[in-house]
Design a protein around this motif. Structure first.
Motif, PDB file in Angstrom:
ATOM      1  N   ASP A   1       6.294  -0.808 -12.488  1.00 26.01           N
ATOM      2  CA  ASP A   1       6.057  -0.856 -11.040  1.00 26.01           C
ATOM      3  C   ASP A   1       7.287  -0.413 -10.276  1.00 26.01           C
ATOM      4  O   ASP A   1       7.183   0.288  -9.257  1.00 26.01           O
ATOM      5  CB  ASP A   1       5.668  -2.283 -10.611  1.00 26.01           C
ATOM      6  N   LYS A   2       8.439  -0.817 -10.829  1.00 28.55           N
ATOM      7  CA  LYS A   2       9.683  -0.420 -10.152  1.00 28.55           C
ATOM      8  C   LYS A   2       9.811   1.086 -10.163  1.00 28.55           C
ATOM      9  O   LYS A   2      10.184   1.713  -9.168  1.00 28.55           O
ATOM     10  CB  LYS A   2      10.900  -1.084 -10.832  1.00 28.55           C
ATOM     11  N   ILE A   3       9.535   1.660 -11.412  1.00 30.71           N
ATOM     12  CA  ILE A   3       9.659   3.126 -11.525  1.00 30.71           C
ATOM     13  C   ILE A   3       8.674   3.803 -10.544  1.00 30.71           C
ATOM     14  O   ILE A   3       8.997   4.744  -9.846  1.00 30.71           O
ATOM     15  CB  ILE A   3       9.353   3.582 -12.968  1.00 30.71           C
ATOM     16  N   LYS A   4       7.429   3.194 -10.548  1.00 20.96           N
ATOM     17  CA  LYS A   4       6.409   3.734  -9.619  1.00 20.96           C
ATOM     18  C   LYS A   4       6.918   3.691  -8.188  1.00 20.96           C
ATOM     19  O   LYS A   4       6.785   4.646  -7.429  1.00 20.96           O
ATOM     20  CB  LYS A   4       5.127   2.894  -9.699  1.00 20.96           C
ATOM     21  N   ASP A   5       7.498   2.536  -7.863  1.00 21.26           N
ATOM     22  CA  ASP A   5       7.981   2.363  -6.501  1.00 21.26           C
ATOM     23  C   ASP A   5       9.072   3.350  -6.158  1.00 21.26           C
ATOM     24  O   ASP A   5       9.102   3.917  -5.079  1.00 21.26           O
ATOM     25  CB  ASP A   5       8.460   0.908  -6.319  1.00 21.26           C
ATOM     26  N   LEU A   6       9.943   3.561  -7.237  1.00 22.91           N
ATOM     27  CA  LEU A   6      11.028   4.509  -7.007  1.00 22.91           C
ATOM     28  C   LEU A   6      10.469   5.920  -6.820  1.00 22.91           C
ATOM     29  O   LEU A   6      10.885   6.672  -5.962  1.00 22.91           O
ATOM     30  CB  LEU A   6      12.012   4.477  -8.181  1.00 22.91           C
ATOM     31  N   LEU A   7       9.518   6.245  -7.758  1.00 26.82           N
ATOM     32  CA  LEU A   7       9.015   7.626  -7.733  1.00 26.82           C
ATOM     33  C   LEU A   7       8.044   7.879  -6.546  1.00 26.82           C
ATOM     34  O   LEU A   7       8.119   8.877  -5.864  1.00 26.82           O
ATOM     35  CB  LEU A   7       8.282   7.941  -9.030  1.00 26.82           C
ATOM     36  N   PHE A   8       7.063   6.903  -6.330  1.00 22.22           N
ATOM     37  CA  PHE A   8       5.974   7.190  -5.342  1.00 22.22           C
ATOM     38  C   PHE A   8       5.947   6.244  -4.164  1.00 22.22           C
ATOM     39  O   PHE A   8       5.011   6.284  -3.364  1.00 22.22           O
ATOM     40  CB  PHE A   8       4.610   7.103  -6.045  1.00 22.22           C
ATOM     41  N   GLY A   9       6.997   5.332  -4.098  1.00 20.17           N
ATOM     42  CA  GLY A   9       6.961   4.335  -3.008  1.00 20.17           C
ATOM     43  C   GLY A   9       6.762   4.967  -1.631  1.00 20.17           C
ATOM     44  O   GLY A   9       5.964   4.482  -0.821  1.00 20.17           O
ATOM     45  N   HIS A  10       7.416   6.061  -1.405  1.00 23.92           N
ATOM     46  CA  HIS A  10       7.321   6.714  -0.092  1.00 23.92           C
ATOM     47  C   HIS A  10       5.902   7.204   0.199  1.00 23.92           C
ATOM     48  O   HIS A  10       5.327   6.941   1.253  1.00 23.92           O
ATOM     49  CB  HIS A  10       8.303   7.897  -0.084  1.00 23.92           C
ATOM     50  N   GLU A  11       5.313   7.882  -0.798  1.00 23.12           N
ATOM     51  CA  GLU A  11       3.945   8.395  -0.641  1.00 23.12           C
ATOM     52  C   GLU A  11       2.955   7.247  -0.453  1.00 23.12           C
ATOM     53  O   GLU A  11       2.007   7.346   0.329  1.00 23.12           O
ATOM     54  CB  GLU A  11       3.509   9.215  -1.868  1.00 23.12           C
ATOM     55  N   LYS A  12       3.221   6.134  -1.252  1.00 22.00           N
ATOM     56  CA  LYS A  12       2.288   5.019  -1.163  1.00 22.00           C
ATOM     57  C   LYS A  12       2.268   4.423   0.246  1.00 22.00           C
ATOM     58  O   LYS A  12       1.210   4.127   0.801  1.00 22.00           O
ATOM     59  CB  LYS A  12       2.692   3.924  -2.165  1.00 22.00           C
ATOM     60  N   LYS A  13       3.475   4.362   0.820  1.00 23.17           N
ATOM     61  CA  LYS A  13       3.539   3.825   2.188  1.00 23.17           C
ATOM     62  C   LYS A  13       2.735   4.722   3.158  1.00 23.17           C
ATOM     63  O   LYS A  13       1.970   4.251   4.003  1.00 23.17           O
ATOM     64  CB  LYS A  13       5.005   3.747   2.664  1.00 23.17           C
ATOM     65  N   ALA A  14       2.974   6.004   2.927  1.00 26.83           N
ATOM     66  CA  ALA A  14       2.251   6.946   3.802  1.00 26.83           C
ATOM     67  C   ALA A  14       0.739   6.801   3.597  1.00 26.83           C
ATOM     68  O   ALA A  14      -0.046   6.791   4.576  1.00 26.83           O
ATOM     69  CB  ALA A  14       2.692   8.388   3.489  1.00 26.83           C
ATOM     70  N   LEU A  15       0.321   6.686   2.319  1.00 30.10           N
ATOM     71  CA  LEU A  15      -1.097   6.546   1.989  1.00 30.10           C
ATOM     72  C   LEU A  15      -1.680   5.278   2.618  1.00 30.10           C
ATOM     73  O   LEU A  15      -2.773   5.298   3.199  1.00 30.10           O
ATOM     74  CB  LEU A  15      -1.252   6.499   0.466  1.00 30.10           C
ATOM     75  N   ASP A  16      -0.880   4.230   2.519  1.00 31.49           N
ATOM     76  CA  ASP A  16      -1.340   2.972   3.132  1.00 31.49           C
ATOM     77  C   ASP A  16      -1.534   3.122   4.643  1.00 31.49           C
ATOM     78  O   ASP A  16      -2.509   2.637   5.223  1.00 31.49           O
ATOM     79  CB  ASP A  16      -0.336   1.843   2.847  1.00 31.49           C
ATOM     80  N   ALA A  17      -0.525   3.787   5.225  1.00 32.28           N
ATOM     81  CA  ALA A  17      -0.622   3.990   6.694  1.00 32.28           C
ATOM     82  C   ALA A  17      -1.884   4.766   7.054  1.00 32.28           C
ATOM     83  O   ALA A  17      -2.601   4.428   8.005  1.00 32.28           O
ATOM     84  CB  ALA A  17       0.621   4.746   7.189  1.00 32.28           C
ATOM     85  N   ILE A  18      -2.147   5.828   6.243  1.00 33.76           N
ATOM     86  CA  ILE A  18      -3.350   6.657   6.509  1.00 33.76           C
ATOM     87  C   ILE A  18      -4.604   5.809   6.333  1.00 33.76           C
ATOM     88  O   ILE A  18      -5.529   5.860   7.163  1.00 33.76           O
ATOM     89  CB  ILE A  18      -3.367   7.868   5.556  1.00 33.76           C
ATOM     90  N   THR A  19      -4.640   5.037   5.252  1.00 27.99           N
ATOM     91  CA  THR A  19      -5.805   4.182   5.000  1.00 27.99           C
ATOM     92  C   THR A  19      -6.031   3.230   6.169  1.00 27.99           C
ATOM     93  O   THR A  19      -7.152   3.045   6.651  1.00 27.99           O
ATOM     94  CB  THR A  19      -5.579   3.376   3.707  1.00 27.99           C
ATOM     95  N   ARG A  20      -4.918   2.649   6.643  1.00 27.95           N
ATOM     96  CA  ARG A  20      -5.052   1.715   7.780  1.00 27.95           C
ATOM     97  C   ARG A  20      -5.633   2.449   9.021  1.00 27.95           C
ATOM     98  O   ARG A  20      -6.484   1.935   9.708  1.00 27.95           O
ATOM     99  CB  ARG A  20      -3.650   1.105   8.100  1.00 27.95           C
ATOM    100  N   ARG A  21      -5.082   3.617   9.181  1.00 29.11           N
ATOM    101  CA  ARG A  21      -5.552   4.373  10.353  1.00 29.11           C
ATOM    102  C   ARG A  21      -7.060   4.655  10.255  1.00 29.11           C
ATOM    103  O   ARG A  21      -7.788   4.561  11.235  1.00 29.11           O
ATOM    104  CB  ARG A  21      -4.823   5.716  10.455  1.00 29.11           C
ATOM    105  N   LEU A  22      -7.470   5.004   9.037  1.00 28.80           N
ATOM    106  CA  LEU A  22      -8.889   5.337   8.854  1.00 28.80           C
ATOM    107  C   LEU A  22      -9.775   4.101   9.048  1.00 28.80           C
ATOM    108  O   LEU A  22     -10.928   4.217   9.445  1.00 28.80           O
ATOM    109  CB  LEU A  22      -9.135   5.935   7.460  1.00 28.80           C
ATOM    110  N   GLU A  23      -9.203   2.987   8.757  1.00 31.66           N
ATOM    111  CA  GLU A  23      -9.994   1.766   8.889  1.00 31.66           C
ATOM    112  C   GLU A  23     -10.134   1.337  10.364  1.00 31.66           C
ATOM    113  O   GLU A  23     -11.013   0.561  10.709  1.00 31.66           O
ATOM    114  CB  GLU A  23      -9.351   0.638   8.067  1.00 31.66           C
TER     115      GLU A  23
END
Lengths: 624, 167
Positions: free
Chosen positions: A5-27
């Motif tokens: 998870d740490k590696i994931k966070d390091l590698l994709f944490g930024h994208e995940k945040k963006a994805l979450d933001a987009i998901t929230r917006r869509l909701e």
């Protein structure tokens, strides 16, 4: 959080945040709405370019519009008003232009009886008929122009029309239309529909894919535009796609057939006549018309007969003395007669049958009056004077003449009564027959005879006896015709008084002898005899003068036979002259006296005093 | 045989000789007055292509301009080809022509066109460089050096356009 998870966070944490933001917006719907509204205008603009948006929106937009109109039509009416107003104005001004052009001719034609008859036959009001008749036009050329680029799809014209380069004309029309539209028009959908130059007009009808342009000579009816529109609609319906894809290549034959109809659109005088004939009244209408004409004829005829009947009755009334008609008319089934009527006149109800009028039909409104009509005056005179049978009575002007015989008493009464009658100023009884007694009285008063005359009237004939002076006889003979009631008569039975007296005197003096003593010396006492003689001779002269006569005196001298015969003649003449001189001295005219010697003495017969004499003979002769 | 009709527009700057160049090769239907009033004048020209097609060109001679107005744009609508005219003695007019072509293409898309570089009779004053012409030709345009005065190459240019339209 494990290593992965740490590696994931390091590698994709930024994208995940963006994805979450987009998901929230869509909701969150609000944020989606905001996003879409940001891009919608641009998106619509782009979609418009690839031409898919319009078909996609067509149905919902149409439904929206329908719903909106249903809910509140007024808003749409208000919105359309600026469009409808100019359209109506345009239409009216076009109609007015046509009207004004027709007006001159209309006025020229409006008085023609023939035009009126034709209008009647055509079954249209006169004004409309004249307008129609004067709307003469012909579609001379027709262009079908592709709307998009002004390419000429088809062009047709009448054979007698001068040919122009139709492609160029078509292009130029499009160019001019564009020019006018872009230079002056404000509405996107406004189009050039009419151009007029003198007798020629260009009428354009616009369709979505093509424009139909007609060159029209004359003034066309507004309905022509409808016809043109129908033709253009047919072209769109049947050849719409072909026209839209027309690229200047092969002509479209189907279009030609449609356009050909345009060239048949014309209106000429002969076609109008045909139309009029076509509009002729159908049979039932003709029968109805005939029935109406017959009915009208019958009404007119019966009115005429009625008027004639009334006129005849009126004439009859007018001809009736003592009736004055002011007015005669039919009213409520009755014949009402108004005027004046003398009670002595004939009754109108007696006159009516002569004019085929039932007396029961009459209503008389006649005021009474006294007529001065001759017949009525005579009738009134008879009524009031009550003449005995056999007496005639008639009016001449204002003179009432009576005839026949009547008692004196009646005649005297008439003299006073008659002049009191209206219309009578004089009474004339001179023509009435009279009794002998009346005639006798009239004769006596007329002739005033002396006592020596006896008059007699027998059966109206006058006779007379006795004597009367010549002067009276002359005057009376003159007056006899004036004797009222005398049929005839004379005065021949009357002796002339002067003649009688002359005869009496003559019987005394004729043959008178005057005796002489000797020679021409009168015997004593003979002078007295001579005086008496001269008096009587003077009386005779005076009477004879009244009869235009004169006495003639012959004096003859006698002698005895004592002397010589010669001497005796001298003595005889002397004795005659002696008496003649006596008479002359007494005033007798010498011209009336004739003297002569008789020479009667026998010589030697001796003295005889009885022979010494003169003998006087007297006569009377008429003087011429 | 059917005649096909094509709408052709002549475009170019003021006074480059558009009207006079085509004048002797076209059927003058309307007077030049239209140019100054309506801003366009229509002429026609009939010719036969090498393919044997009878073509009638309806030539819209649009009044000179260095930029199309709305009216002029509407005149261009539906054109099958352009005769683009410039004055050989004034390079500027070729720039204007290019710009007009670009504007037209932007509005109505690409259509066949030929360039006429006019006034070849004024050799001394010729201004457009050969490089410029070569560049134009290399971009695929047909370019004709024409003379309104002598009529040189004008008919050829029109035929060339007709050939393009027949393809």
């Amino acid at each position: 959080m494990n290593d992965i998870d740490k590696i994931k966070d390091l590698l994709f944490g930024h994208e995940k945040k963006a994805l979450d933001a987009i998901t929230r917006r869509l909701e969150i719907p609000e944020s989606r709405t905001a996003d879409i509204s940001d891009v919608l205008p641009e998106s619509v603009l782009r979609s418009h370019a690839d031409k898919r948006l319009a078909p996609a929106l067509q149905e919902p937009v149409e439904q929206c519009l329908k719903e909106s109109i249903r809910r509140d039509p007024e808003d749409f009416a208000d919105a359309l008003f600026p469009v409808i107003g100019p359209a109506i104005r345009k239409s009216i001004s076009e109609a007015l232009r046509s009207m004004v052009q027709s007006l001159n001719q209309t006025i020229e034609n409006s008085m023609s009886l023939r035009t009126r008859y034709q209008a009647w036959r055509a079954g249209v009001p006169l004004g409309q008929f004249i307008l129609q008749r004067n709307i003469l036009y012909r579609v001379e050329e027709v262009f079908l122009i592709k709307r998009e680029d002004g390419l000429l799809v088809e062009h047709l014209q009448h054979d007698d029309v001068v040919s122009t380069d139709s492609d160029a004309v078509s292009a130029m029309f499009t160019a001019i239309q564009d020019f006018i539209h872009d230079s002056f028009s404000q509405g996107e959908n406004e189009t050039l529909t009419t151009a007029v130059m003198g007798e020629l007009a260009l009428w354009a009808v616009h369709g979505p894919k093509a424009i139909l342009v007609c060159v029209i000579r004359g003034v066309a009816q507004a309905s022509l535009r409808t016809q043109l529109r129908e033709i253009l609609e047919q072209i769109h319906l049947r050849h719409g796609e072909a026209v839209a894809s027309f690229d200047g290549g092969t002509r479209l034959s189907g279009v030609t057939m449609e356009l050909d109809k345009c060239l048949t659109l014309e209106r000429r005088k002969d076609t109008i006549a045909t139309e009029a004939a076509r509009r002729k009244l159908p049979l039932p209408a003709l029968l109805l018309l005939a029935a109406i004409v017959l009915l009208a004829g019958w009404v007119i005829f019966s009115r005429y007969m009625d008027a004639r009947q009334l006129a005849s009755f009126r004439d009859a009334l007018d001809a009736t003395p003592g009736i004055v008609v002011n007015d005669i008319q039919r009213k409520g089934g009755k014949i009402v007669v108004r005027g004046l009527r003398d009670p002595l006149s004939g009754a109108p109800s007696d006159i009516a049958p002569g004019s085929q009028i039932e007396p029961a039909e009459l209503r008389l409104e006649l005021a009474p009056y006294q007529s001065l009509d001759t017949a009525i005056v005579e009738r009134r005179a008879r009524r009031i004077l009550q003449p005995p049978p056999g007496v005639g009575l008639h009016l001449e002007g204002n003179r009432l003449r009576l005839s026949g015989s009547a008692p004196m008493k009646w005649k005297q009464r008439v003299q006073t009564l008659a002049v009191a009658l209206p219309g009578v100023d004089f009474v004339d009884t001179s023509r009435m027959s009279m009794s002998d007694m009346e005639v006798f009285d009239a004769a006596m008063s007329e002739l005033q005879p002396p006592d020596s005359v006896v008059l007699e009237v027998q059966d109206g004939v006058l006779s007379a006896s006795g004597f009367a002076p010549q002067s009276w006889l002359l005057e009376s003979n003159r007056r006899i015709p004036s004797i009222v009631g005398l049929r005839s008569g004379d005065l021949l039975g009357i002796a002339v008084e002067e003649r009688m007296r002359i005869a009496e005197l003559l019987s005394v003096v004729d043959g008178t002898q005057i005796f002489f003593a000797g020679n021409d010396i009168l015997l004593a006492g003979e002078d007295v005899v001579l005086d008496q003689l001269t008096t009587k001779i003077r009386q005779i002269s005076s009477l004879a003068a009244r009869l235009s006569s004169t006495p003639q005196i012959r004096i003859r001298g006698y002698s005895d036979g004592t002397g010589a015969a010669e001497l005796n003649r001298v003595v005889e003449l002397a004795r005659a002259d002696r008496v003649a001189q006596w008479l002359v001295d007494a005033g007798v005219s010498p011209a009336a006296i004739q003297t002569q010697a008789t020479g009667s003495a026998a010589t030697g017969s001796g003295v005889d005093p009885a022979l010494r004499r003169v003998e006087i003979t007297i006569g009377v002769i008429e003087v011429r | 045989m059917d005649v096909i009709t094509r709408k052709i527009c002549i475009i170019g700057d003021f006074a480059v000789g558009k009207t006079s160049t085509v004048a002797r090769f076209v059927h003058n239907v309307f007077s030049d007055k239209y140019l100054t009033t309506v801003g366009v004048k229509i002429d026609t020209r009939k010719l036969t292509t090498t393919g044997g097609v009878e073509m009638k060109m309806v030539i819209w001679d649009i009044a000179g301009t260095d930029r199309f107005s709305a009216v002029e744009f509407s005149y261009l609508r539906g054109a099958s080809g352009y005769l683009v005219v410039a004055d050989g003695s004034r390079t500027h007019t070729l720039d204007v022509a290019d710009r007009l072509v670009a504007e037209a293409r932007e509005r109505y898309g690409h259509v066949p066109q030929v360039y006429l570089l006019n006034k070849s009779d004024l050799e001394d004053e010729w201004e457009i460089s050969d490089e410029r012409r070569a560049k134009l030709q290399s971009s695929g345009e047909d370019v004709f050096i024409t003379s309104a005065k002598t009529g040189r190459n004008v008919d050829e240019a029109m035929h060339a356009l007709a050939e393009m339209l027949d393809r």
